[in-house]
Design a protein around this motif. Structure first.
Motif: not given
Length: 247
Positions: A157-176
């Motif tokens: 539901t969060s456009p902000e979070l979705q935009r962060l993921l779709t615009e990120s060029g990183s190939r590794q995401w970290t969940v803390a």
């Protein structure tokens, strides 16, 4: 009686009187007159000197009175000057004391205000610290599962979070997370994240500083939803509020 002898004695007496008058009485009279004239001149000179002395005495008395008058005037002026100087010093001392008292009162008021602000700041910090401790003790596996569910809902539901993921060029995401996640929760998170990037590598880490919640790091971009961030935001808001108080 021998009349011849009598006549002769009378003649002798007359001759003697004439001689005495001629050679003795007249010089004595002359000398006495000269002496009297001399005495008269000395008396006249003495009277003249006395008159001069009296005039000098009068002059000196007049000058002495003038000096005394001037002395009294100078003393009066000095007394008035001393009185003015004393009054000026008293006024200056009164002003300095008043200024010192006002400064002291202002300093006291500032110290009181600063003390009140310090107490308010300390109270806020203590409340925040107490909140951190309370939430840290309450946080558990079940609560972490609820947070994961909320995080998955935000992904949908969060456009902000979705935009962060779709615009990120990183190939590794970290969940803390503050608490370790079990395999099922990790799998659900990884599955949800791969919908935005099927090739991304998902890494799970534990961070006690979060206290409660989740932080997602995609390269340099970070999305944070945790209690530590909320408390930091609350602390920042409290500091800004304290700075707006009159000093």
């Amino acid at each position: 009686m021998d009349w011849l002898t009598v006549v002769a004695q009378i003649v002798n007496f007359l001759v003697l009187a004439a001689l005495l008058k001629r050679f003795l009485y007249r010089p004595i009279v002359t000398a006495m007159a000269a002496r009297q004239a001399h005495i008269e001149r000395q008396l006249q000179e003495a009277r003249h000197l006395k008159a001069q002395a009296e005039r000098l005495i009068a002059t000196y008395r007049h000058r002495l009175e003038e000096v005394e008058q001037q002395s009294r005037q100078l003393l009066e002026q000095a007394r008035q000057e001393a009185e003015r100087e004393r009054q000026a010093l008293l006024d200056q001392a009164r002003l300095e004391v008043e200024a010192k008292r006002r400064q002291w009162l202002e300093a006291l008021a500032r110290e009181q205000q600063q003390l009140a602000r310090d107490l308010e700041r300390l109270l806020g910090e203590q409340l925040i610290a107490l909140g951190r401790k309370a939430f840290a003790e309450l946080a558990g596996r079940r609560l972490e599962a609820c947070l994961v569910e909320t995080f998955l809902e935000r992904l949908e539901t969060s456009p902000e979070l979705q935009r962060l993921l779709t615009e990120s060029g990183s190939r590794q995401w970290t969940v803390a997370t503050a608490q370790p996640l079990d395999a099922d929760l990790r799998r659900r998170i990884e599955t949800a994240l791969r919908r935005f990037n099927p090739d991304v590598q998902v890494r799970f880490v534990e961070r006690e500083a979060l206290i409660l919640g989740i932080a997602l790091e995609a390269g340099e971009r970070v999305w944070s939803w945790n209690l530590a961030a909320w408390l930091e935001q609350l602390e920042a808001e409290l500091q800004r509020f304290l700075q707006t108080l009159p000093s």
